[in-house]
Each structure stands twice: as C-alpha cells, then as structure tokens.
Design a protein around this motif. Sequence first.
Motif, PDB file in Angstrom:
ATOM      1  N   VAL A  25       0.593  -1.314  -0.054  1.00  0.00           N
ATOM      2  CA  VAL A  25       0.161   0.223  -0.056  1.00  0.00           C
ATOM      3  C   VAL A  25       0.379   1.491  -0.438  1.00  0.00           C
ATOM      4  CG1 VAL A  25      -1.811   1.697   1.076  1.00  0.00           C
ATOM      5  CG2 VAL A  25      -2.276  -0.713   0.960  1.00  0.00           C
ATOM      6  N   ILE A  26       0.160   2.252  -1.050  1.00  0.00           N
ATOM      7  CA  ILE A  26       1.387   2.980  -1.407  1.00  0.00           C
ATOM      8  C   ILE A  26       0.666   4.626  -0.965  1.00  0.00           C
ATOM      9  CG2 ILE A  26       2.725   4.816  -2.443  1.00  0.00           C
ATOM     10  CD1 ILE A  26       3.539   1.990  -3.870  1.00  0.00           C
ATOM     11  N   PRO A  27       0.258   5.522   0.289  1.00  0.00           N
ATOM     12  CA  PRO A  27      -0.233   6.083   0.368  1.00  0.00           C
ATOM     13  C   PRO A  27       0.232   7.609  -1.376  1.00  0.00           C
ATOM     14  CG  PRO A  27       0.459   5.729   2.647  1.00  0.00           C
ATOM     15  CD  PRO A  27       1.202   5.219   1.548  1.00  0.00           C
ATOM     16  N   SER A  28      -0.725   8.161  -1.287  1.00  0.00           N
ATOM     17  CA  SER A  28      -0.457   9.151  -1.815  1.00  0.00           C
ATOM     18  C   SER A  28      -0.729  10.384  -2.192  1.00  0.00           C
ATOM     19  CB  SER A  28       0.225   9.317  -4.113  1.00  0.00           C
ATOM     20  OG  SER A  28      -1.418   9.050  -4.371  1.00  0.00           O
ATOM     21  N   GLY A  29      -1.886  10.447  -1.013  1.00  0.00           N
ATOM     22  CA  GLY A  29      -2.513  11.726  -0.368  1.00  0.00           C
ATOM     23  C   GLY A  29      -3.292  11.268   0.443  1.00  0.00           C
ATOM     24  N   THR A  74       0.206  11.772   9.788  1.00  0.00           N
ATOM     25  CA  THR A  74       1.887  11.519   9.340  1.00  0.00           C
ATOM     26  C   THR A  74       2.160   9.968   7.755  1.00  0.00           C
ATOM     27  OG1 THR A  74       2.026   9.816  10.969  1.00  0.00           O
ATOM     28  CG2 THR A  74       3.173  12.520  11.353  1.00  0.00           C
ATOM     29  N   GLY A  75       0.474   9.668   8.341  1.00  0.00           N
ATOM     30  CA  GLY A  75       0.616   8.159   7.381  1.00  0.00           C
ATOM     31  C   GLY A  75      -0.778   7.879   7.785  1.00  0.00           C
ATOM     32  N   VAL A  76      -1.570   6.947   7.222  1.00  0.00           N
ATOM     33  CA  VAL A  76      -2.209   5.750   7.294  1.00  0.00           C
ATOM     34  C   VAL A  76      -2.346   4.506   8.598  1.00  0.00           C
ATOM     35  CG1 VAL A  76      -3.068   6.536   5.867  1.00  0.00           C
ATOM     36  CG2 VAL A  76      -2.244   4.122   5.580  1.00  0.00           C
TER      37      VAL A  76
END
Length: 85
Positions: free
Chosen positions: A8-12, A52-54
């Motif tokens: 999983v890569i967060p971009s927003g 800061t992230g998910v």
Amino acid sequence: GRASRVKVIPSGLIAAGARSSAILSVDGGRPQAYGVGQALAHDLRLLEVRPTGVVVGQGGQPTEISVKSLPLLQGIVPVATAPAD
C-alpha cells in the motif's frame, strides 16, 4: 494459510477524524481514494488516517504506513511563513 503482504502506497491524506480518507495505491494499482473502514483488498482495511500516514489492518493486525514526504499542494502556504499584514 500464509499471510499475504499487500503493498500500500499513500499519495494523499485527508485527516478529518471519522471522515478521513486517503489516496492509496494498492498492489501497484492506480491511486484511488478510500475512506476509513473501507476494504482495500481481501481482509485488508483502512483503519485510520493520520497526518503522518495511514493505519491499515489485516486479519486484526494493525500496521502503520508512514508517509515521509508528500508533495506540497500548489497555492497552499503554511501559516508560519505567510506574510503578516
């Protein structure tokens, strides 16, 4: 069964409490918006969105995915550097 690792890569990120959402790329797919509680893949769920992230959960095991640096959105000026008129 074996635990499958989903990338999983967060971009927003939109951290807004229970109505938070994140733009995530799941297993190399194109980025999509997901809300808190929504399934990302089989047995994988978005649990929390933080500044800061998910946090995602798979099989009841929460994992935090930090976002080191997201591009600044054009036209948004941090309050600290805004000119005081």
